[in-house]
Each structure stands twice: as structure tokens, then as C-alpha cells.
Write a protein that holds these residues in place. Structure first.
Motif: not given
Length: 251
Positions: A9-23
């Protein structure tokens, strides 16, 4: 440090990407299918860490491992429950249940950062995984327990169990009729054997039957106290870190 996300699911992938980048971890690649992932791994240096969804659009992500020897650490992102996830043995760091919580993600990433990932070939029991994840409704749970009463053995149905608890290095079941019986199992073993919709482990000491809950009361430090129908020997408290998942389980 190289990090990739495999999520259909591309929206879920992009959301997780943002969350990981913030860490503080930078996600280099987003992959969305088994086929695409196999091709990528065959032609690229493997990352240090993979965020891996179990169910992809073209099959289970475990099929990737049948074609490629993955040497990366893995954090699973999945809607499957913790009981199913205990079925397989991989060099995973952690798993995250969807929808992914920011605090849970941060804990998983910190766990990864504090460990030096070993370059090991992934080992799995694929048949066991397939049985539990492809056909989760086919899974059977323990329906009865044998307990010793003097020189006799007595069978107790799981529906008649109000709770399981540990005390003085022993594990006991408490029945709806108010009797306690010693078991040979541990709570960790029982947690995997019991029907998850009926039984929940609220802390290190107790597993409770949802049908035996008489009342629930707010307790100190954001915890909950459970009142069972007949068990009165000790307070039954939901651990603070389990309150949220306990409330979700109730529904």
C-alpha cells in the motif's frame, strides 16, 4: 545505514517512510511487491534494515526468501496478531502491528540501533508460517487441561477457566467454581496455546478469560484493575503498557 520499506500500500509506505525519517534513519528504497523485491535484491547491495509487510499484493513476503538469501535485520509491519508472529524464526528485530504507533516504532528502531546486526542467512520454517498465516482460521487452540487431584486426573475445559496465574514458581488455573489447580505449563506457553479472542495476558502474572470479567476500575499510574467473578486471592491489574492493547482486545 541503508534502510528499505517493503509495503504494497503506497500511502502506508510513504507514511512509514516519513515516520522512520523523523527518527534519524533515512529510507533509501520503497518496494511494493514480491516480484519487485526479488528483482531488487538480486541486483542491489542488501540493506542494514528492512521494514517488511507480511501480506503483499502478489503473495506473502516470505516468498522473497525462497529466491534470495536475505542478510538484513527485519522489522515486520503486519496486521497479524502476536500469536501468529511467534510461529516463525527469523533474524527479525521486532514487529509492529498496524496501524503503526509512533511510540512502538521508536522502540523498535532503538532496539535495532543498540544491536550490532549480524550478517546471517535467514532461517525459517516456511510450512509452519504458511499454515498459520495463509489459513489462520484453521489454527486450533487448547480446549481442555488435565490436572492432578490426589491420585486422579481431572479434565477441565478451557471455557470453565476464569484465569491462569503464576505463584511461587508454579502456574495455576482458577475455575469458575473457585477451585485452583497446578499445571505443568508456563504462562508463556499458555499464551500461545489459548484462544486469543477469549484469553488475554494482562501482565506477567495473569491471563484472564474475557467471560470471567465482572468489572473494570481505573487504577493508579494509568492502569486498570480487573474484577473477576470468583478469583479473590490477589489484585488483578492490567500492566500500564498493556492497557491500550487490552482495551482493543475487549472490542
Amino acid at each position: 545505514m541503508k534502510v528499505i520499506i517493503i509495503e504494497d500500500e503506497k500511502p502506508s509506505a510513504r507514511r512509514l517512510q516519513r515516520m522512520v525519517n523523523q527518527l534519524g534513519l533515512e529510507v533509501d528504497v520503497l518496494l511494493h511487491s514480491v516480484e519487485e523485491s526479488i528483482l531488487w535484491f538480486q541486483n542491489n547491495e542488501h540493506p542494514d534494515l528492512i521494514f517488511l509487510d507480511i501480506q503483499l499484493s502478489d503473495g506473502l513476503s516470505f516468498e522473497i526468501f525462497e529466491s534470495v538469501n536475505i542478510e538484513s535485520a527485519i522489522i515486520f509491519t503486519t496486521a497479524y496478531d502476536e500469536y501468529a508472529l511467534k510461529a516463525f524464526k527469523l533474524n527479525s528485530i521486532d514487529y509492529l502491528l498496524k496501524p503503526i504507533d509512533e511510540d512502538d516504532l521508536e522502540l523498535a528502531v532503538e532496539k535495532f540501533k543498540t544491536r550490532i546486526p549480524k550478517q546471517e542467512q535467514v532461517v525459517l520454517d516456511f510450512n509452519e508460517i504458511k499454515n498459520l498465516l495463509v489459513n489462520p482460521l484453521d489454527r486450533t487452540y487448547k480446549k481442555r487441561f488435565s490436572v492432578q487431584v490426589g491420585q486422579h486426573l481431572k479434565l477441565i475445559n478451557s471455557d470453565d477457566v476464569e484465569c491462569f496465574y503464576s505463584e511461587n514458581k508454579g502456574t495455576y488455573l482458577h475455575t469458575n467454581s473457585g477451585r485452583n489447580y497446578l499445571l505443568n505449563s508456563t504462562l508463556d506457553q499458555l499464551e500461545q496455546e489459548l484462544e486469543p479472542n477469549a484469553f488475554y495476558r494482562i501482565n506477567r502474572k495473569f491471563i484472564v478469560n474475557i467471560n470471567a470479567i465482572h468489572d473494570m476500575v481505573n487504577y493508579t499510574n494509568s492502569r486498570l484493575e480487573i474484577k473477576l467473578n470468583s478469583y479473590k486471592d490477589d489484585q488483578v491489574i492490567v500492566a500500564r503498557e498493556r492497557v491500550k492493547s487490552f482495551k482493543d482486545w475487549l472490542e
